[in-house]
Design a protein around this motif. Structure first.
Motif, mmCIF file in Angstrom:
data_model
loop_
_atom_site.group_PDB
_atom_site.id
_atom_site.type_symbol
_atom_site.label_atom_id
_atom_site.label_comp_id
_atom_site.label_asym_id
_atom_site.label_seq_id
_atom_site.Cartn_x
_atom_site.Cartn_y
_atom_site.Cartn_z
ATOM 1 N N ASN A 71 28.107 62.847 66.697
ATOM 2 C CA ASN A 71 28.946 64.087 66.278
ATOM 3 C C ASN A 71 29.589 64.798 67.210
ATOM 4 N N THR A 73 32.918 67.697 68.039
ATOM 5 C CA THR A 73 33.877 68.687 67.751
ATOM 6 C C THR A 73 34.838 68.674 68.615
ATOM 7 N N LYS A 75 38.278 71.053 70.241
ATOM 8 C CA LYS A 75 39.286 72.017 69.803
ATOM 9 C C LYS A 75 40.826 71.622 69.934
ATOM 10 N N THR A 103 39.493 73.351 64.926
ATOM 11 C CA THR A 103 38.915 72.180 65.689
ATOM 12 C C THR A 103 39.106 70.780 64.525
ATOM 13 N N THR A 105 36.566 67.548 63.739
ATOM 14 C CA THR A 105 35.454 66.938 63.936
ATOM 15 C C THR A 105 35.189 65.611 63.684
ATOM 16 N N LYS A 107 31.936 62.986 62.208
ATOM 17 C CA LYS A 107 30.534 62.935 62.018
ATOM 18 C C LYS A 107 30.333 61.406 61.503
#
Lengths: 193, 188
Positions: A71, A73, A75, A103, A105, A107
């Motif tokens: 995972n 994240t 910016k 953001t 992301t 996953k």
């Protein structure tokens, strides 16, 4: 009790140096991780940039690689192409719209070891408010004890995304539709399981 | 026409500075809005911002010269028909216009020099970066630049409307002085 059992297993297996399943925190604090991109400029040259501010974790067990998860994240405002005016444009509504989508992301959904240190990582990338599956070609670079009492594991990954797929349709020309992402992550083991 | 101002009229230096900058402010506002929506393959995509920056630097030099010239000159007196609040408001507006232009230009400079790159002025000379590398400098300076540009153009509009009101409604000497006439001898 659980901890005790885990400790017992660890003792049983011995400290042979082999890695066990662990959760790793991506070492962004020490900047041993990079989210980089390149895109063709007019079709004449490669333009490189990176995201400076991100964080993430991954789980990895060499004995059970298919259980790996990751995972991350990012910016989006931390985009850096070594040109302030361009970065300002990239943060604006023509591209990343960072005010609206602060953001991005990733996953993971699956991890398939292909042998020889190669793997295929599939996951959902959310960028510019659009979520799409992406496939990352992963190479295991290495892992083991670090000189300061920790355990680290690192990977290299590459993938390609079409800007249009993520709703970024500013026209940079026919040769500049695809962004290549290069991801290098080194994780520090957090909890031995 | 004299170079320097007198008690009843502006000299040609003040007049030229005023009208040149009026033209430049309107032109730069329009150029600034227009150049931002150009497509990447537009022939003006690079020249638009480049001209905007070059004129901006020249305008900054001109503004300093204007403030210097103003401080070395007397100002023609306000039309005697002006009420006290009108004089005060008019003068405050003038100071605000100077301050806005100055702040607007500094903000623009801070966008383009945010990463330490200099600003090229029509290939004639470079203005080096001074304050650079502040966190989010280009974004914050950009927001300030945009807001100040709108405030400046609106206030300049009020300033122009006030001048027209004095000319057509009050029929006083306010605007004709800025057109180069003598307040005591308004006919050419």
């Amino acid at each position: 009790m659980k901890k005790l059992i885990a400790l017992g297993f660890t003792a049983l297996l011995g400290f042979s140096g082999a890695l066990h399943a662990a959760e790793y925190k991506i070492d962004t604090a020490g900047a041993h991780a990079f989210v980089q991109f390149k895109i063709k400029h007019l079709g004449y040259s490669w333009l490189y940039g990176r995201f400076n501010d991100f964080e993430g974790r991954f789980n990895y067990d060499p004995a059970k690689p298919e259980a790996s998860t990751v995972n991350v994240t990012i910016k989006t405002a931390s985009i850096d192409s070594n040109h302030a005016e361009r970065d300002k444009h990239l943060r604006g509504k023509d591209f990343l719209a960072v005010d609206k989508y602060p953001t991005a992301t990733f996953k993971s959904t699956s991890f398939k070891a292909l042998g020889d240190g190669k793997a295929e990582l599939i996951g959902t990338l959310t960028l510019h408010g659009v979520s799409k599956p992406v496939t990352i070609a992963v190479t295991e670079i290495g892992g083991g004890k670090d000189p300061w009492g920790g355990v680290r594991q690192g990977f290299h990954g590459t993938t390609e995304i079409a800007l249009k797929d993520f709703g970024i349709d500013y026209d940079l020309g026919p040769a500049s539709q695809i962004v290549e992402l290069t991801l290098d992550i080194e994780g520090i083991a957090q909890t031995m399981m | 026409m004299p170079a320097k101002n007198t008690a009843s009229r502006y000299g040609w230096v003040s007049l030229s500075l005023h009208w040149l900058m009026a033209l430049a402010v309107i032109g730069m506002f329009a150029l600034g809005i227009w150049m931002r929506q150009l497509s990447y393959y537009d022939p003006w995509y690079r020249d638009g911002p480049s001209i905007h920056k070059g004129i901006g630097i020249l305008l900054f030099i001109l503004l300093l010269a204007r403030i210097g010239w103003r401080s070395m000159n007397i100002r023609p007196s306000d039309d005697p028909a002006l009420k006290a609040w009108e004089r005060i408001t008019a003068h405050l507006t003038h100071y605000a216009l100077y301050a806005l232009m100055l702040a607007l230009m500094v903000a623009g400079y801070l966008i383009s020099t945010a990463d330490g790159r200099p600003i090229d002025v029509f290939g004639l000379f470079n203005v080096p970066a001074t304050l650079h590398g502040l966190p989010d400098q280009e974004d914050i300076a950009g927001e300030i630049h945009e807001i100040l540009a709108w405030v400046l153009i609106l206030l300049a509009g009020v300033h122009a409307l006030a001048a027209l009101k004095h000319h057509f409604i009050n029929r006083d000497s306010t605007l004709i002085k800025m057109l180069g006439r003598d307040a005591n001898n308004p006919k050419p």
